[in-house]
Design an enzyme around this catalytic site. Structure first.
Site, mmCIF file in Angstrom:
data_model
loop_
_atom_site.group_PDB
_atom_site.id
_atom_site.type_symbol
_atom_site.label_atom_id
_atom_site.label_comp_id
_atom_site.label_asym_id
_atom_site.label_seq_id
_atom_site.Cartn_x
_atom_site.Cartn_y
_atom_site.Cartn_z
ATOM 1 N N LYS A 14 0.697 -1.916 0.177
ATOM 2 C CA LYS A 14 0.471 -0.153 0.367
ATOM 3 C C LYS A 14 1.008 1.067 -0.359
ATOM 4 O O LYS A 14 0.923 2.312 -0.602
ATOM 5 C CB LYS A 14 -0.767 0.032 1.246
ATOM 6 C CG LYS A 14 -1.995 -0.953 1.500
ATOM 7 C CD LYS A 14 -2.688 -1.076 2.615
ATOM 8 C CE LYS A 14 -1.905 -1.104 3.587
ATOM 9 N NZ LYS A 14 -1.279 -2.697 4.602
ATOM 10 N N ARG A 89 -10.362 0.791 8.030
ATOM 11 C CA ARG A 89 -9.894 -1.090 8.196
ATOM 12 C C ARG A 89 -10.612 -1.242 9.590
ATOM 13 O O ARG A 89 -10.889 -2.549 9.535
ATOM 14 C CB ARG A 89 -8.456 -0.717 9.301
ATOM 15 C CG ARG A 89 -6.553 -0.904 8.635
ATOM 16 C CD ARG A 89 -5.843 -0.540 9.852
ATOM 17 N NE ARG A 89 -4.901 -1.156 9.921
ATOM 18 C CZ ARG A 89 -3.662 -0.437 8.822
ATOM 19 N NH1 ARG A 89 -3.968 0.292 8.664
ATOM 20 N NH2 ARG A 89 -2.632 -1.436 9.283
ATOM 21 N N ARG A 128 12.021 -4.898 5.537
ATOM 22 C CA ARG A 128 11.665 -3.067 5.282
ATOM 23 C C ARG A 128 12.517 -2.542 6.010
ATOM 24 O O ARG A 128 12.668 -2.508 6.793
ATOM 25 C CB ARG A 128 9.782 -3.757 5.419
ATOM 26 C CG ARG A 128 9.867 -1.480 5.149
ATOM 27 C CD ARG A 128 8.879 -1.084 5.101
ATOM 28 N NE ARG A 128 7.236 -2.019 6.561
ATOM 29 C CZ ARG A 128 6.065 -2.170 6.312
ATOM 30 N NH1 ARG A 128 5.364 -1.434 5.539
ATOM 31 N NH2 ARG A 128 6.316 -2.128 7.909
ATOM 32 N N ARG A 162 10.736 -0.287 11.659
ATOM 33 C CA ARG A 162 9.943 0.175 12.270
ATOM 34 C C ARG A 162 9.558 -0.877 13.496
ATOM 35 O O ARG A 162 10.130 -2.341 13.399
ATOM 36 C CB ARG A 162 8.109 -0.049 11.695
ATOM 37 C CG ARG A 162 8.051 0.946 10.939
ATOM 38 C CD ARG A 162 7.036 1.037 9.695
ATOM 39 N NE ARG A 162 5.837 -0.262 10.447
ATOM 40 C CZ ARG A 162 4.559 -0.134 10.119
ATOM 41 N NH1 ARG A 162 5.155 0.096 8.812
ATOM 42 N NH2 ARG A 162 3.976 -0.869 10.274
ATOM 43 N N ARG A 173 -0.909 -8.611 13.777
ATOM 44 C CA ARG A 173 -1.255 -7.409 12.522
ATOM 45 C C ARG A 173 -2.306 -8.408 10.774
ATOM 46 O O ARG A 173 -3.134 -7.810 11.115
ATOM 47 C CB ARG A 173 -0.479 -6.739 11.739
ATOM 48 C CG ARG A 173 0.114 -6.017 12.500
ATOM 49 C CD ARG A 173 1.634 -5.338 12.235
ATOM 50 N NE ARG A 173 1.254 -4.480 11.163
ATOM 51 C CZ ARG A 173 2.648 -4.519 10.124
ATOM 52 N NH1 ARG A 173 3.873 -4.830 11.077
ATOM 53 N NH2 ARG A 173 2.743 -3.414 9.273
HETATM 54 P P1 AP5 Z 1 5.078 -1.665 2.016
HETATM 55 O O1 AP5 Z 1 4.304 -0.537 0.737
HETATM 56 O O2 AP5 Z 1 6.468 -0.818 2.822
HETATM 57 O O3 AP5 Z 1 3.451 -2.685 2.524
HETATM 58 P P2 AP5 Z 1 2.123 -1.740 3.599
HETATM 59 O O4 AP5 Z 1 1.082 -2.367 2.631
HETATM 60 O O5 AP5 Z 1 2.859 0.004 3.397
HETATM 61 O O6 AP5 Z 1 2.235 -2.644 4.076
HETATM 62 P P3 AP5 Z 1 2.000 -1.989 5.803
HETATM 63 O O7 AP5 Z 1 3.744 -2.744 7.425
HETATM 64 O O8 AP5 Z 1 2.356 -0.202 6.013
HETATM 65 O O9 AP5 Z 1 1.110 -2.297 6.486
HETATM 66 P P4 AP5 Z 1 0.318 -2.126 8.041
HETATM 67 O O10 AP5 Z 1 -1.009 -2.356 7.126
HETATM 68 O O11 AP5 Z 1 0.686 -2.787 8.542
HETATM 69 O O12 AP5 Z 1 0.799 -0.213 8.648
HETATM 70 P P5 AP5 Z 1 0.224 0.668 8.534
HETATM 71 O O13 AP5 Z 1 1.678 1.519 8.433
HETATM 72 O O14 AP5 Z 1 -0.574 0.877 7.554
HETATM 73 O O15 AP5 Z 1 5.704 -3.271 1.139
HETATM 74 C C1 AP5 Z 1 6.585 -3.662 2.400
HETATM 75 C C2 AP5 Z 1 7.919 -4.611 1.526
HETATM 76 O O16 AP5 Z 1 7.573 -5.646 0.806
HETATM 77 C C3 AP5 Z 1 8.946 -3.113 1.708
HETATM 78 O O17 AP5 Z 1 9.598 -3.130 2.042
HETATM 79 C C4 AP5 Z 1 8.495 -2.900 0.152
HETATM 80 O O18 AP5 Z 1 9.302 -2.921 -0.914
HETATM 81 C C5 AP5 Z 1 8.484 -4.631 -1.063
HETATM 82 N N1 AP5 Z 1 7.367 -4.505 -1.406
HETATM 83 C C6 AP5 Z 1 6.055 -3.625 -1.788
HETATM 84 N N2 AP5 Z 1 5.349 -3.772 -2.830
HETATM 85 C C7 AP5 Z 1 6.140 -5.643 -3.534
HETATM 86 C C8 AP5 Z 1 6.320 -5.923 -4.350
HETATM 87 N N3 AP5 Z 1 5.300 -6.242 -5.344
HETATM 88 N N4 AP5 Z 1 7.255 -7.189 -4.507
HETATM 89 C C9 AP5 Z 1 8.150 -7.178 -4.071
HETATM 90 N N5 AP5 Z 1 8.005 -6.615 -2.463
HETATM 91 C C10 AP5 Z 1 7.214 -5.419 -2.153
HETATM 92 O O19 AP5 Z 1 -0.308 0.430 10.454
HETATM 93 C C11 AP5 Z 1 0.500 0.163 11.036
HETATM 94 C C12 AP5 Z 1 -0.281 0.086 12.648
HETATM 95 O O20 AP5 Z 1 -0.605 1.599 13.299
HETATM 96 C C13 AP5 Z 1 -1.225 -0.646 12.677
HETATM 97 O O21 AP5 Z 1 -1.213 -2.280 13.102
HETATM 98 C C14 AP5 Z 1 -2.572 -0.252 13.681
HETATM 99 O O22 AP5 Z 1 -1.744 -0.104 14.776
HETATM 100 C C15 AP5 Z 1 -1.743 1.550 13.340
HETATM 101 N N6 AP5 Z 1 -3.055 2.030 12.469
HETATM 102 C C16 AP5 Z 1 -2.700 2.366 10.979
HETATM 103 N N7 AP5 Z 1 -3.612 2.657 10.615
HETATM 104 C C17 AP5 Z 1 -5.154 2.509 10.840
HETATM 105 C C18 AP5 Z 1 -6.198 2.515 11.772
HETATM 106 N N8 AP5 Z 1 -7.104 2.787 9.803
HETATM 107 N N9 AP5 Z 1 -7.372 1.710 12.223
HETATM 108 C C19 AP5 Z 1 -6.582 0.992 13.061
HETATM 109 N N10 AP5 Z 1 -4.621 0.926 13.815
HETATM 110 C C20 AP5 Z 1 -4.384 1.853 12.730
HETATM 111 MG MG MG Z 2 2.416 1.312 5.000
#
Ligand code: AP5
Ligand code: MG
Length: 216
Positions: A14, A89, A128, A162, A173
């Protein structure tokens, strides 16, 4: 101007794709994860409340995240569309987003589900890292900087990982995604907004598929 949601489990890509669409189309990436991490870093009351939940891999309260999304939207001047990355979410957040958009005269154009194989995600997430200066994202194997140890975007030489990117937290997660986030898809399917993109393809191939949807 299009407003879209990128939906998918942790590590689906994402953030990677949202930042590319931001660069390509001048859209604005709104990542609740990034906003919450900024709040934790700044030590704000929201950050203090969110930190333990995030470190454990749980979901921060609906009120907090919907509140910050509304505030961020109000802060935008004119924009070329918004990419919601990691929001909504839960069902409650999906309903809040409807209200948030309606009261600001916006509508939702697409909900794009990045479809991925869960087995690959732990590997993606534990590999990552990001530039400590400009936040550009990299991966130990899938996306290395062109020069070893130097950020492609800003030339920075310090990187960070992270605290929630360890295998145990990733599993929690993922379970949260399955239990609380995947069930919001039918809401948007009912409105004919959902399109699926293969998130297991190469990063550039995924980007091309997203751009094709946005240009259509
Ligand atoms: P990346 O693009 O970083 O993946 P992502 O989908 O953004 O994954 P996240 O871990 O950020 O998602 P998340 O939903 O767990 O975390 P968030 O920060 O939203 O890609 C990952 C890796 O893979 C990278 O190294 C990239 O280079 C590689 N990659 C990408 N695409 C690839 C491909 N096609 N092929 C190969 N490699 C690839 O949330 C964190 C925390 O915040 C949550 O756990 C929660 O506690 C809180 N939070 C955030 N939003 C909310 C909400 N709306 N409600 C409640 N709590 C929330
Ligand atoms: Mg992300």
């Amino acid at each position: 101007m299009k407003n879209i949601i990128l939906l998918g489990p942790p590590g689906a890509g994402k953030g990677t794709q949202a930042s590319r669409l931001q660069d390509e189309f001048g859209m604005v990436q709104l990542s609740t994860g990034d906003m919450l991490r900024a709040a934790v870093k700044a030590g704000t009351p929201t950050g203090l409340q969110a930190k333990a939940v995030m470190d454990a891999g749980g979901l921060v309260s609906d009120e907090i995240v919907s509140g910050i999304i509304g505030e961020e939207l109000d802060r935008l001047g004119s924009d070329k569309g918004v990419i919601f990355d990691g929001y909504p979410r839960t069902e409650a957040q999906a309903h809040s987003l409807d209200e948030i958009l309606a009261t600001r005269g916006r509508k939702l154009d697409h909900v794009i589900e990045l479809v991925v194989d869960e087995d690959a995600l732990v590997d993606r997430i534990t590999g990552r890292y990001t530039c400590a200066k400009c936040n550009a994202g990299y991966h130990d194997r899938y996306l290395k900087p062109q020069a070893d140890g130097v950020c492609d975007q800003c030339g920075g030489t310090e990187f960070k990982r992270r605290p929630d990117d360890n295998e145990q937290t990733v599993r929690t997660r993922m379970a949260e995604y399955r239990a609380k986030t995947a069930p919001i898809l039918p809401i948007y399917e009912g409105r004919g907004l959902v399109q699926q993109v293969d998130g297991m393809a190469d990063i550039k191939v995924v980007q091309d598929a997203l751009e094709a949807i946005l240009k259509a």
